[in-house]
Design an enzyme around this catalytic site. Structure first.
Site, PDB file in Angstrom:
ATOM      1  N   ASP A  50       7.185   3.585   3.335  1.00  0.00           N
ATOM      2  CA  ASP A  50       8.124   2.658   3.453  1.00  0.00           C
ATOM      3  C   ASP A  50       7.800   1.342   2.561  1.00  0.00           C
ATOM      4  OD1 ASP A  50       5.784   2.362   5.029  1.00  0.00           O
ATOM      5  OD2 ASP A  50       6.480   1.081   6.370  1.00  0.00           O
ATOM      6  N   ASN A  98       0.844   0.758  17.137  1.00  0.00           N
ATOM      7  CA  ASN A  98       1.214   2.151  16.644  1.00  0.00           C
ATOM      8  C   ASN A  98       0.087   3.075  16.454  1.00  0.00           C
ATOM      9  OD1 ASN A  98       0.689   0.714  14.421  1.00  0.00           O
ATOM     10  ND2 ASN A  98       2.682   1.473  13.222  1.00  0.00           N
ATOM     11  N   GLU A 157      -0.998  -2.597  15.579  1.00  0.00           N
ATOM     12  CA  GLU A 157      -0.268  -2.122  14.593  1.00  0.00           C
ATOM     13  C   GLU A 157      -1.129  -1.600  13.347  1.00  0.00           C
ATOM     14  OE1 GLU A 157       0.346  -4.183  11.537  1.00  0.00           O
ATOM     15  OE2 GLU A 157       1.216  -2.312  10.664  1.00  0.00           O
ATOM     16  N   ASN A 198      -2.395   2.931   3.683  1.00  0.00           N
ATOM     17  CA  ASN A 198      -2.064   4.313   3.880  1.00  0.00           C
ATOM     18  C   ASN A 198      -2.905   5.288   3.096  1.00  0.00           C
ATOM     19  OD1 ASN A 198       0.260   3.277   5.650  1.00  0.00           O
ATOM     20  ND2 ASN A 198       1.054   2.694   3.552  1.00  0.00           N
ATOM     21  N   ASN A 221      -1.600  -1.982  10.088  1.00  0.00           N
ATOM     22  CA  ASN A 221      -1.879  -3.173   8.875  1.00  0.00           C
ATOM     23  C   ASN A 221      -2.729  -3.964   9.497  1.00  0.00           C
ATOM     24  OD1 ASN A 221      -0.219  -2.034   6.798  1.00  0.00           O
ATOM     25  ND2 ASN A 221       1.593  -3.405   7.260  1.00  0.00           N
ATOM     26  N   ASP A 239       0.787  -1.048   0.016  1.00  0.00           N
ATOM     27  CA  ASP A 239      -0.093  -0.022   0.023  1.00  0.00           C
ATOM     28  C   ASP A 239       1.055   1.154  -0.076  1.00  0.00           C
ATOM     29  OD1 ASP A 239      -0.992   0.673   3.540  1.00  0.00           O
ATOM     30  OD2 ASP A 239       0.966  -0.349   2.698  1.00  0.00           O
TER      31      ASP A 239
HETATM   32  O1  RIB Z   1       2.426   0.178  10.892  1.00  0.00           O
HETATM   33  C1  RIB Z   1       3.345   0.137   9.854  1.00  0.00           C
HETATM   34  C2  RIB Z   1       2.762  -0.426   8.634  1.00  0.00           C
HETATM   35  O2  RIB Z   1       1.547   0.582   8.445  1.00  0.00           O
HETATM   36  C3  RIB Z   1       3.796   0.014   7.268  1.00  0.00           C
HETATM   37  O3  RIB Z   1       3.216  -0.905   6.355  1.00  0.00           O
HETATM   38  C4  RIB Z   1       2.979   1.226   6.676  1.00  0.00           C
HETATM   39  O4  RIB Z   1       3.472   1.443   5.422  1.00  0.00           O
HETATM   40  C5  RIB Z   1       1.765   1.230   7.045  1.00  0.00           C
HETATM   41  O5  RIB Z   1       1.006   0.872   5.933  1.00  0.00           O
HETATM   42 CA    CA Z   2       2.775  -0.296   4.010  1.00  0.00          CA
END
Ligand code: RIB
Ligand code: CA
Length: 308
Positions: free
Chosen positions: A13, A157, A163, A38, A165, A9
């Protein structure tokens, strides 16, 4: 040579992960599929198409997939990746379109045609992967390996529990972890150690167009770069694992994804005590950060020489 099918996505990163895959002489990208994450699917796909050309990935097929989660309302991370999804990086617009068809069919058909040969890497929400598993459960046998950036056995996060994803599509993540393969889980526990510090950014700066157009503007927009810390290039850890698993220490575990919690949906509940249950995941618990950056920057250097 390790063949990769990358579901992503892009995403800053994700872009830096694709650059690692494009630069390494030991990796061959056989396909890219996109998912809403994202930013929206149109943007993640446009970014993937632009990255395919900018990163000299040739005719690698780029196929769009699911725009959103199986059940949940949309969660985005444009506040992290910017409205374009690539921070301050402005790539030349793509000249070639995405492939016809859907990512799920591409994933199933590609793995079916080359059983045991292709490592499936997912660096976004797992919606496409879950749909592919539902469409053809045998992909868990056909994939040579399955590596994700996602989850955490400590804290999230996007919120304290989850997290991004996993949070974006908890039902998809639950289906994927329960599909019968051993998920290589590169979670925040290790990816938050892959930081673009001032020293790392200074090693990126001399890398010509790759640095000027992508690496520096993307990394700089991704977070505050200091001598002690900086933005984490989470997704590059998944590609780095496919390239050299010895960069990481991994431990077998039983991972279950919370889907019912009011405040904990998307949490990857990780039990390292197997109690005679078969592990469904190999969870990364440490990263050799120095060697990781040597590997990543060596691949970036090779790519930079190709791009000029
Ligand atoms: O939490 C980090 C992930 O979420 C990474 O893949 C970043 O690109 C976001 O998609
Ligand atoms: Ca990602």
């Amino acid at each position: 040579m390790t063949k990769l099918l990358i579901d992503c996505d892009p995403g800053i990163d994700d872009a830096l992960a694709l650059a690692l895959a494009a630069g390494s002489p030991y990796l061959e990208v056989v396909g890219v599929t996109t998912v809403g994450g994202n930013v929206d699917l149109a943007r993640t796909t446009a970014n993937a198409l632009a990255l395919r050309e900018f990163l000299d990935l040739g005719d690698v097929p780029v196929t769009p997939g699911a725009a959103g989660a199986l059940l949940r309302k949309t969660v985005r991370a444009a506040h992290v990746h910017g409205s374009t999804g690539l921070g301050d990086a402005v790539l030349p617009p793509p000249t070639r379109p995405a492939c016809e068809g859907h990512a799920v069919d591409f994933i199933v058909n590609t793995l079916r045609a080359s059983p045991g040969e292709i490592t499936l890497v997912a660096t976004g929400p797992l919606t496409n992967i879950a749909l592919a598993v539902r469409r053809e459960p045998r992909i868990v046998e056909w994939a040579r390996d399955f590596v994700i950036m996602g989850g955490s056995y400590t804290r999230g996060n996007h919120n304290p529990a989850a997290e991004f994803n996993m949070l974006a599509d908890p039902e998809a993540a639950s289906i994927v972890f329960d599909a019968g393969w051993t998920v290589k889980m590169l979670g925040l526990d290790v990816t938050l150690k892959a930081l673009v510090t001032t020293e790392v950014l200074d090693r990126m700066r001399p890398l010509g167009r790759l640095a000027d157009v992508l690496l520096v503007p993307a990394a700089s927009a991704y977070g505050m770069v200091t001598a002690e810390g900086g933005p984490a290039i989470h997704d590059a850890c998944a590609v780095a694992y496919a390239l050299d698993p010895s960069l990481f220490t991994c431990v077998p575990a039983v991972v279950r994804v919370e889907t019912a919690g009011l405040y904990t949906s998307g949490m990857t509940v990780t039990d390292f005590k197997l109690h005679d249950r078969p592990a469904n995941a190999l969870v990364a618990t440490s990263l050799e950060a120095g060697r990781f950056w040597d590997v990543v920057l060596e691949a970036y250097g090779r790519l930079a020489r190709r791009l000029g």
